[in-house]
Design a protein around this motif. Structure first.
Motif, mmCIF file in Angstrom:
data_model
loop_
_atom_site.group_PDB
_atom_site.id
_atom_site.type_symbol
_atom_site.label_atom_id
_atom_site.label_comp_id
_atom_site.label_asym_id
_atom_site.label_seq_id
_atom_site.Cartn_x
_atom_site.Cartn_y
_atom_site.Cartn_z
ATOM 1 N N GLU A 276 0.823 -1.209 0.000
ATOM 2 C CA GLU A 276 0.000 0.000 0.000
ATOM 3 C C GLU A 276 0.856 1.258 0.000
ATOM 4 O O GLU A 276 0.530 2.255 -0.656
ATOM 5 N N ASP A 277 1.960 1.222 0.726
ATOM 6 C CA ASP A 277 2.852 2.385 0.760
ATOM 7 C C ASP A 277 3.460 2.656 -0.619
ATOM 8 O O ASP A 277 3.484 3.798 -1.093
ATOM 9 N N TYR A 297 9.126 9.121 2.839
ATOM 10 C CA TYR A 297 9.439 9.564 4.195
ATOM 11 C C TYR A 297 9.872 8.359 5.027
ATOM 12 O O TYR A 297 9.050 7.597 5.515
ATOM 13 N N PHE A 298 11.194 8.188 5.188
ATOM 14 C CA PHE A 298 11.703 6.969 5.822
ATOM 15 C C PHE A 298 11.247 6.832 7.268
ATOM 16 O O PHE A 298 11.176 5.721 7.802
ATOM 17 N N ALA A 303 13.776 2.639 6.139
ATOM 18 C CA ALA A 303 14.847 2.954 5.193
ATOM 19 C C ALA A 303 14.847 2.022 3.982
ATOM 20 O O ALA A 303 15.039 2.460 2.846
ATOM 21 N N GLN A 304 14.635 0.720 4.215
ATOM 22 C CA GLN A 304 14.701 -0.219 3.089
ATOM 23 C C GLN A 304 13.574 0.013 2.094
ATOM 24 O O GLN A 304 13.794 0.003 0.875
ATOM 25 N N LEU A 305 12.359 0.247 2.596
ATOM 26 C CA LEU A 305 11.254 0.496 1.680
ATOM 27 C C LEU A 305 11.432 1.841 0.978
ATOM 28 O O LEU A 305 11.012 2.008 -0.171
ATOM 29 N N THR A 306 12.064 2.784 1.644
ATOM 30 C CA THR A 306 12.383 4.056 0.998
ATOM 31 C C THR A 306 13.276 3.829 -0.213
ATOM 32 O O THR A 306 13.096 4.448 -1.264
ATOM 33 N N GLN A 307 14.244 2.927 -0.088
ATOM 34 C CA GLN A 307 15.087 2.588 -1.236
ATOM 35 C C GLN A 307 14.245 2.082 -2.401
ATOM 36 O O GLN A 307 14.415 2.515 -3.543
ATOM 37 N N TRP A 345 24.354 6.502 1.337
ATOM 38 C CA TRP A 345 24.416 5.055 1.139
ATOM 39 C C TRP A 345 23.066 4.517 0.699
ATOM 40 O O TRP A 345 22.980 3.672 -0.211
ATOM 41 N N LEU A 346 21.999 4.999 1.329
ATOM 42 C CA LEU A 346 20.646 4.539 1.009
ATOM 43 C C LEU A 346 20.316 4.821 -0.452
ATOM 44 O O LEU A 346 19.819 3.957 -1.176
ATOM 45 N N VAL A 347 20.609 6.035 -0.908
ATOM 46 C CA VAL A 347 20.278 6.427 -2.286
ATOM 47 C C VAL A 347 21.156 5.685 -3.286
ATOM 48 O O VAL A 347 20.669 5.151 -4.295
#
Length: 368
Positions: A276-277, A297-298, A303-307, A345-347
């Motif tokens: 859903e996100d 919005y992490f 953080a992982q789903l933001t990636q 690192w995340l991006v």
């Protein structure tokens, strides 16, 4: 033209694909259909194509701090676990100088923005809110003040007797440069009544941003999803934002906020799913064709789903934040902040190019 991941697409989805690739706007029925579709990969790829046209592989973040002068609030919104009554255990109201002292203890070189929100504390006068910004601006003139929601601005008009423009003029004189996006929740008066959102109504929220844009301010806007609202409510919310953006071109970014349960121990069935996100981020990108950025919005989605969201239409991962409180008071299980190195690192881990920005999306440094 790129080939869709999903090989078998029905006629309705094919029509939406044609619209998106032809630059034609999606309507209410299109948006609701996308929410009801289970073809997440096609929706995500379409959103990624739109984002690529707007932003290429660049993903933006900012070094910022979240500040909360007071948690005392006259409102009793059903979804909020941050607010306190005056005198209640845990209630606080900091003076400008007390906040300056807090910032001096926690700030680090590179912070470019203070993100300031709080309760609707009617136990202090409007001048308190002006002086709060003034104290920060005088001590940290190099840091942008992105402060107060449209709902807070509306609240200030009620306790001061001033117009929206007069309130904004006084706050700008104290150092305000941009408004935060909060207070939108779902732009439906029926929803707001059911969820006891006893603060700015739909028109008042939009009017604050309209006036701010007319004054030359660029602002942010949000949508808090995942409670009682329907898919149609969400799309109508986006369409009202899109309509105001057509009029003013003042919104820089749209921020879908995933509703958090009040209990941190709540199970997964009480939280929005990752599916859903991602779908909401992607549909936001497809519906809001006139806003440059969609934020993942992490703090709310992790953080992982933001990636992953960076391949579903998102082009912004917010910022370092440093001790977020509102979502965590409501049960968020995510980090309270990330460092610059972690955001880079995340991006990069998502195969994108991190870009450090200021509040207004001016590029500070590109991390190739």
């Amino acid at each position: 033209m790129s080939t869709l991941i999903t090989p078998h697409t029905d006629a309705r989805m094919a029509n939406i694909i044609e619209k998106v690739r032809g630059g034609e706007r999606l309507n209410l029925e299109d948006g609701v259909y996308l929410y009801e579709s289970n073809d997440l990969l096609t929706i995500g790829q379409l959103a990624n194509e739109v984002n690529q046209r707007k932003n290429g592989n660049k993903v933006y973040f900012i070094e910022n701090m979240s500040l909360y002068f007071t948690n005392v609030c006259e409102s009793h919104c059903a979804f909020c676990n941050f607010r306190k009554d005056d005198g209640e255990e845990g209630a606080y109201t900091l003076s400008g100088q007390e906040m300056v002292q807090y910032v001096e203890q926690h700030i680090h070189p590179g912070v470019r923005e203070f993100h300031i929100v709080g309760g609707h504390n009617d136990k202090v006068p409007f001048q308190y809110y002006v002086d709060s910004l003034k104290a920060l601006h005088e001590r940290f003139p190099e840091v942008t003040l992105k402060a107060y929601t449209a709902a807070e601005i509306d609240f200030f008009t009620r306790i001061s007797g001033l117009s929206i423009r007069e309130v904004l003029e006084q706050l700008r004189a104290a150092g305000l440069q941009s408004l935060t996006g909060g207070g939108a929740e779902i732009l439906s008066d029926q929803y707001r009544k059911k969820m006891r959102v006893d603060k700015a109504n739909v028109e008042e929220y939009l009017e604050v941003h309209r006036v701010a844009h007319q004054m030359g301010m660029k602002t942010h806007t949000t949508m808090l999803y995942g409670s009682i609202e329907s898919h149609e409510d969400r799309i109508r919310h986006m369409l009202q934002i899109r309509e105001l953006q057509d009029e003013t071109n003042g919104f820089m970014v749209f921020i879908p906020l995933s509703m958090q349960p009040k209990n941190k121990n709540a199970g997964i069935m009480r939280r929005n799913s990752a599916y859903e996100d991602l779908k909401t981020i992607a549909i936001s990108r497809l519906m809001l064709d006139n806003i440059d950025h969609i934020k993942a919005y992490f703090i709310n989605i992790g953080a992982q789903l933001t990636q992953v969201a960076l391949s579903f239409g998102a082009s912004d991962v917010h910022g370092t934040i440093l001790k977020e409180r509102i979502s965590h008071a409501a049960g968020a299980l995510t980090p309270e902040g990330l460092t610059r190195e972690e955001l880079i690192w995340l991006v990069k881990g998502a195969g994108r190019i991190p870009v450090e920005r200021d509040t207004f999306y001016n590029e500070i440094k590109v991390y190739e």
